[in-house]
Design an enzyme around this catalytic site. Structure first.
Site, PDB file in Angstrom:
ATOM      1  N   CYS A  47       0.869  -1.175   0.000  1.00  0.00           N
ATOM      2  CA  CYS A  47       0.000   0.000   0.000  1.00  0.00           C
ATOM      3  C   CYS A  47       0.903   1.221   0.000  1.00  0.00           C
ATOM      4  CB  CYS A  47      -0.983   0.001   1.156  1.00  0.00           C
ATOM      5  SG  CYS A  47      -0.257   0.099   2.769  1.00  0.00           S
ATOM      6  N   GLY A  48       0.321   2.347  -0.370  1.00  0.00           N
ATOM      7  CA  GLY A  48       1.179   3.511  -0.533  1.00  0.00           C
ATOM      8  C   GLY A  48       2.066   3.344  -1.746  1.00  0.00           C
TER       9      GLY A  48
END
Lengths: 170, 180
Positions: A47-48
């Protein structure tokens, strides 16, 4: 590492599927600033991720007069599912058939793995590449480079005014 | 090498480090599982260095993939206005798996804060500008995901496990002491 197209080069035009039944050409965006972000694959496990990051700050790009296009060798159905899952607010283009042709034209196709490298191109209103960057494999380049390059370009607002008055004259 | 473009200042939440030689800045997202996993490591790092280390947390909520991240950041800021930023910060991470608006209100209540005032602050967006300043400062400093750490202003590219962070901070401490 491949040799990507450098600033001062005319951005090669292309037409790629953006949904299963729509296509988008770079030339349709003439007069706009365009950020092309090539990336290896949808569904990155972290994520990110780069795509999530750009999606989050799409407003900062648009405020600087730039459209963002994502390009990978994934097909349109894959892109569609990915864009829905990640809530993406910009188009993903499918460089799927012939595979990687556009990535090759921009010099960022990784032959050994059959994917596009993480290359970024900033294209001006006249279709010229004004900034480009190839990130090492596995490194998310972030957005600071793109924003710095956009900030070095002439003020987008004054250009908008010129365009409007030019339209009035025409 | 990416550098921190927004220096640590009075607007930041700073934990410890009265005699700080090194400042560790984290850009994090309360709903990011990697930030949650980094949290006990950060505590170990703080315990290791004590007052020689100042720890700063800045918000980097990726709201498109983490629907509760922004509420959580606002809740931490609200608690900060009442002198309880770090208590709330730790509480949110401890309850990351059940993060929701209900959880955040319950945490506020358990810290003796008014959940009605918290709801009001969130509805009025009282902390949105500050959170966005954190976020954009991170973007311009080359934060490319969460957590991202800076050690004395230089982006740290290693993993977030305590031994790796401690090694990097030790090196910076020796360099800083050597210079003075």
């Amino acid at each position: 590492m491949p040799q990507i197209l450098s600033p001062g080069t005319k951005a090669p035009d292309f037409t790629l599927p953006v949904t299963p039944d729509q296509r988008l050409s770079l030339s349709e965006l003439a007069g706009r600033r365009v950020i092309l972000t090539f990336y290896p694959a949808d569904w990155s496990p972290v994520c990110g991720d780069q795509i999530d990051l750009y999606n989050q700050i799409i407003g900062e790009f648009r405020r600087r007069g730039a459209e963002l296009l994502g390009i990978s060798v994934d097909g349109t159905w894959c892109h569609q599912a990915y864009a829905k899952e990640r809530n993406l607010h910009f188009p993903l283009l499918a460089d799927f058939h012939p595979k990687g042709q556009v990535a090759q034209a921009y010099g960022c196709y990784l032959d050994d793995v059959g994917e596009a490298g993480r290359a970024l191109f900033l294209i001006d209103e006249q279709g010229m590449i004004v900034w480009s960057y190839l990130s090492p494999i596995g490194v998310n380049p972030g957005a600071d480079g793109i924003l710095d390059a956009l900030d070095e370009m002439p003020n987008a607002e004054s250009l908008d005014v010129e365009t409007k008055s030019a339209r009035k004259r025409a | 090498m990416s550098k921190l473009r927004v220096p640590v200042s009075a607007r930041d939440h700073i934990s410890g480090g009265r005699n700080a030689i090194v400042t560790l800045v984290e850009y994090g997202d309360y709903e990011c599982p990697h930030c949650g996993a980094a949290q006990p490591n950060v505590h170990r790092v703080q315990a290791q260095f004590g007052d020689r280390l100042a720890f700063v947390f800045r918000h980097f909520p990726l709201t498109e993939i983490h629907p509760h991240a922004l509420d959580a950041a606002q809740t931490a800021e609200f608690a900060g206005d009442h002198g309880q930023f770090w208590a709330m910060h730790d509480a949110i991470f401890r309850n990351q798996r059940v993060l929701s608006q209900t959880t955040l209100f319950a945490l506020a209540t358990s810290l003796g804060l008014s959940h009605v005032d918290l709801r009001d602050a969130i509805q009025r967006g009282r902390y949105l500008d500050k959170i966005n300043e954190d976020f954009m400062g991170g973007i311009r400093s080359g934060v490319n995901g969460t957590p991202t750490f800076f050690i004395n202003g230089e982006r740290y590219n290693g993993n977030y496990l305590a031994p790796s962070l401690i090694t990097a901070i030790n090196a910076e401490m020796h360099a800083a002491v050597g210079q003075s």
